[in-house]
Structure formats: structure tokens, C-alpha cells
Design a protein around this motif. Structure first.
Motif, PDB file in Angstrom:
ATOM      1  N   ARG A  98      20.044  18.064 -21.730  1.00  0.00           N
ATOM      2  CA  ARG A  98      20.107  19.497 -21.445  1.00  0.00           C
ATOM      3  C   ARG A  98      21.203  19.761 -20.419  1.00  0.00           C
ATOM      4  NH1 ARG A  98      14.130  21.762 -20.721  1.00  0.00           N
ATOM      5  NH2 ARG A  98      15.307  23.683 -20.856  1.00  0.00           N
ATOM      6  N   ILE A  99      21.829  20.908 -20.539  1.00  0.00           N
ATOM      7  CA  ILE A  99      22.923  21.290 -19.650  1.00  0.00           C
ATOM      8  C   ILE A  99      22.355  21.718 -18.293  1.00  0.00           C
ATOM      9  CG2 ILE A  99      24.855  22.891 -19.365  1.00  0.00           C
ATOM     10  CD1 ILE A  99      25.204  20.843 -21.640  1.00  0.00           C
ATOM     11  N   PHE A 100      23.079  21.406 -17.231  1.00  0.00           N
ATOM     12  CA  PHE A 100      22.688  21.770 -15.866  1.00  0.00           C
ATOM     13  C   PHE A 100      23.953  21.910 -15.044  1.00  0.00           C
ATOM     14  CE2 PHE A 100      22.674  17.205 -16.392  1.00  0.00           C
ATOM     15  CZ  PHE A 100      23.507  16.787 -15.372  1.00  0.00           C
ATOM     16  N   GLN A 101      23.825  22.439 -13.834  1.00  0.00           N
ATOM     17  CA  GLN A 101      24.969  22.554 -12.934  1.00  0.00           C
ATOM     18  C   GLN A 101      24.961  21.398 -11.947  1.00  0.00           C
ATOM     19  OE1 GLN A 101      24.714  26.454 -11.174  1.00  0.00           O
ATOM     20  NE2 GLN A 101      26.100  27.273 -12.719  1.00  0.00           N
ATOM     21  N   GLY A 102      26.143  21.012 -11.493  1.00  0.00           N
ATOM     22  CA  GLY A 102      26.240  19.951 -10.494  1.00  0.00           C
ATOM     23  C   GLY A 102      25.985  18.592 -11.102  1.00  0.00           C
ATOM     24  N   TRP A 103      25.288  17.748 -10.358  1.00  0.00           N
ATOM     25  CA  TRP A 103      24.910  16.427 -10.840  1.00  0.00           C
ATOM     26  C   TRP A 103      23.428  16.209 -10.575  1.00  0.00           C
ATOM     27  CZ3 TRP A 103      23.083  13.991  -6.594  1.00  0.00           C
ATOM     28  CH2 TRP A 103      23.654  14.274  -5.359  1.00  0.00           C
ATOM     29  N   ARG A 104      22.875  15.269 -11.280  1.00  0.00           N
ATOM     30  CA  ARG A 104      21.457  14.925 -11.109  1.00  0.00           C
ATOM     31  C   ARG A 104      21.356  13.407 -11.056  1.00  0.00           C
ATOM     32  NH1 ARG A 104      21.547  19.621 -10.527  1.00  0.00           N
ATOM     33  NH2 ARG A 104      20.329  21.233 -11.528  1.00  0.00           N
ATOM     34  N   TYR A 105      20.317  12.932 -10.377  1.00  0.00           N
ATOM     35  CA  TYR A 105      20.064  11.491 -10.352  1.00  0.00           C
ATOM     36  C   TYR A 105      19.528  11.045 -11.705  1.00  0.00           C
ATOM     37  CZ  TYR A 105      20.694  11.521  -5.312  1.00  0.00           C
ATOM     38  OH  TYR A 105      21.227  11.643  -4.056  1.00  0.00           O
ATOM     39  N   LEU A 106      19.829   9.807 -12.060  1.00  0.00           N
ATOM     40  CA  LEU A 106      19.352   9.181 -13.286  1.00  0.00           C
ATOM     41  C   LEU A 106      18.837   7.802 -12.906  1.00  0.00           C
ATOM     42  CD1 LEU A 106      19.148   9.070 -16.419  1.00  0.00           C
ATOM     43  CD2 LEU A 106      21.492   8.191 -16.419  1.00  0.00           C
ATOM     44  N   GLU A 107      17.552   7.605 -13.080  1.00  0.00           N
ATOM     45  CA  GLU A 107      16.958   6.305 -12.760  1.00  0.00           C
ATOM     46  C   GLU A 107      17.490   5.255 -13.730  1.00  0.00           C
ATOM     47  OE1 GLU A 107      15.157   5.797 -10.057  1.00  0.00           O
ATOM     48  OE2 GLU A 107      15.150   7.940  -9.577  1.00  0.00           O
ATOM     49  N   ALA A 108      17.688   4.057 -13.246  1.00  0.00           N
ATOM     50  CA  ALA A 108      18.255   2.975 -14.066  1.00  0.00           C
ATOM     51  C   ALA A 108      17.452   2.747 -15.347  1.00  0.00           C
ATOM     52  CB  ALA A 108      18.351   1.693 -13.246  1.00  0.00           C
ATOM     53  N   LYS A 109      16.133   2.856 -15.266  1.00  0.00           N
ATOM     54  CA  LYS A 109      15.289   2.626 -16.445  1.00  0.00           C
ATOM     55  C   LYS A 109      15.494   3.683 -17.530  1.00  0.00           C
ATOM     56  CE  LYS A 109      11.198   4.962 -14.519  1.00  0.00           C
ATOM     57  NZ  LYS A 109      11.403   6.193 -15.229  1.00  0.00           N
ATOM     58  N   ASP A 110      16.016   4.861 -17.154  1.00  0.00           N
ATOM     59  CA  ASP A 110      16.223   5.956 -18.098  1.00  0.00           C
ATOM     60  C   ASP A 110      17.655   6.050 -18.614  1.00  0.00           C
ATOM     61  OD1 ASP A 110      13.544   6.740 -17.740  1.00  0.00           O
ATOM     62  OD2 ASP A 110      14.074   7.951 -15.986  1.00  0.00           O
ATOM     63  N   ALA A 111      18.540   5.202 -18.115  1.00  0.00           N
ATOM     64  CA  ALA A 111      19.953   5.263 -18.490  1.00  0.00           C
ATOM     65  C   ALA A 111      20.165   4.735 -19.908  1.00  0.00           C
ATOM     66  CB  ALA A 111      20.786   4.451 -17.504  1.00  0.00           C
ATOM     67  N   PRO A 112      20.997   5.428 -20.697  1.00  0.00           N
ATOM     68  CA  PRO A 112      21.283   4.924 -22.037  1.00  0.00           C
ATOM     69  C   PRO A 112      22.037   3.597 -21.966  1.00  0.00           C
ATOM     70  CG  PRO A 112      22.417   7.021 -21.634  1.00  0.00           C
ATOM     71  CD  PRO A 112      21.684   6.671 -20.401  1.00  0.00           C
ATOM     72  N   PRO A 113      21.788   2.704 -22.921  1.00  0.00           N
ATOM     73  CA  PRO A 113      22.470   1.398 -22.903  1.00  0.00           C
ATOM     74  C   PRO A 113      23.945   1.542 -23.275  1.00  0.00           C
ATOM     75  CG  PRO A 113      21.144   1.613 -24.884  1.00  0.00           C
ATOM     76  CD  PRO A 113      20.856   2.823 -24.037  1.00  0.00           C
ATOM     77  N   ASP A 114      24.729   0.588 -22.821  1.00  0.00           N
ATOM     78  CA  ASP A 114      26.135   0.542 -23.224  1.00  0.00           C
ATOM     79  C   ASP A 114      26.195   0.397 -24.732  1.00  0.00           C
ATOM     80  OD1 ASP A 114      26.678   0.673 -20.535  1.00  0.00           O
ATOM     81  OD2 ASP A 114      27.384  -1.392 -20.358  1.00  0.00           O
ATOM     82  N   ILE A 115      27.262   0.907 -25.326  1.00  0.00           N
ATOM     83  CA  ILE A 115      27.376   0.955 -26.785  1.00  0.00           C
ATOM     84  C   ILE A 115      27.296  -0.421 -27.419  1.00  0.00           C
ATOM     85  CG2 ILE A 115      29.884   0.851 -27.084  1.00  0.00           C
ATOM     86  CD1 ILE A 115      27.642   3.367 -28.817  1.00  0.00           C
ATOM     87  N   GLY A 116      27.729  -1.468 -26.729  1.00  0.00           N
ATOM     88  CA  GLY A 116      27.681  -2.820 -27.277  1.00  0.00           C
ATOM     89  C   GLY A 116      26.267  -3.296 -27.559  1.00  0.00           C
ATOM     90  N   THR A 117      25.262  -2.734 -26.851  1.00  0.00           N
ATOM     91  CA  THR A 117      23.883  -3.152 -27.063  1.00  0.00           C
ATOM     92  C   THR A 117      23.149  -2.250 -28.046  1.00  0.00           C
ATOM     93  OG1 THR A 117      23.115  -1.841 -25.179  1.00  0.00           O
ATOM     94  CG2 THR A 117      23.733  -4.126 -24.750  1.00  0.00           C
TER      95      THR A 117
END
Length: 137
Positions: A98-117
Motif C-alpha cells: 500500500r502507498i504511504f508517505q515518507g518511510w516505514r520500518y520493515l521487520e526482517a522476517k517480513d522482507a521479500p526475498p532476493d529474486i535469486g531465492t
């Protein structure tokens, strides 16, 4: 514990567009610094392997490692925080956001994997994100 930032890539139409813009910036000399009004409160966690995850057209598309946080100034001269980025842009598994203003924190467990994986090949980011949301990926 590592934490990341989510940030809209304002003005970017594609990952290629973001790469071209940053290559131009690097060719002009210096380093890649994203200037933001506020210094992240979780600075230690960001500097412990954190990245900025770029959102292009509503889809998390790529990430760049955060190298440092530096004092900076905005165009109007007010103090700001400069987020120093690695020049390497790493493509990640496209994920709708979803779109938002500024930046937001992203917990490591919720981060999308690199494309190679999560090999989506040359599939358009929007299609890959939609297939992931449907549970097909």
C-alpha cells in the motif's frame, strides 16, 4: 537485530528507471545519499545489515543496503538525515504494498526475498506480485 526501511521510489516508472537515475547520480561523483527529514530512531538496527526496500508503482521491487546515516541538509537549509546507500541494487520478489508517505520500518522476517531465492525471471513485477498474492508463487 536487523530492521529495514520501506520507501516509495518517487518518480520511478520501473526498476530500470531507478537504476538509470542512480547511475547518473554516481557518474556525477560522490555517493548515493537519500535525504530524509527525520533520523530513524532504530538507527543501530538499520546499520546492522538493514536495507531500503524500494516501492515502485505499488510493488516492492528492489533493495539497497544501508551503509551509514549522516548529517545532511534539505534544499531549504534545514537539518536532515542522509541515508547512505550501497550502489548495488538487488532485485527482490515483487510484493504489492500500500502507498504511504515518507518511510516505514520493515521487520526482517517480513522482507521479500532476493529474486535469486524466488525466481520470477523476466516476469513483470506487477504480475509476479499478483500471482504471489493469489498463492500461486
Amino acid at each position: 537485530m536487523t530492521v529495514h526501511l520501506k520507501k516509495l521510489s518517487v518518480g520511478s516508472q520501473s526498476l530500470g528507471n531507478l537504476r538509470d537515475w542512480q547511475a547518473l547520480r554516481l557518474a556525477q561523483g560522490g555517493r548515493l545519499v537519500h535525504v530524509t527529514r527525520n533520523r530513524p530512531r532504530r538507527a543501530e538496527e538499520l546499520l546492522d545489515g538493514g536495507s531500503i526496500y524500494w516501492i515502485i508503482k505499488g510493488v516492492v521491487t528492489a533493495r539497497q543496503a544501508i551503509i551509514d546515516l549522516a548529517e545532511a541538509q534539505r534544499a531549504d537549509g534545514t537539518p536532515a538525515c542522509g541515508i547512505v546507500l550501497s550502489p548495488e541494487i538487488i532485485q527482490v520478489a515483487p510484493t504489492k504494498m500500500r502507498i504511504f508517505q515518507g518511510w516505514r520500518y520493515l521487520e526482517a522476517k517480513d522482507a521479500p526475498p532476493d529474486i535469486g531465492t524466488d525466481d520470477t525471471g523476466d516476469m513483470p513485477a506487477e504480475l509476479a506480485a499478483e500471482l504471489r498474492n493469489l498463492g500461486i508463487f
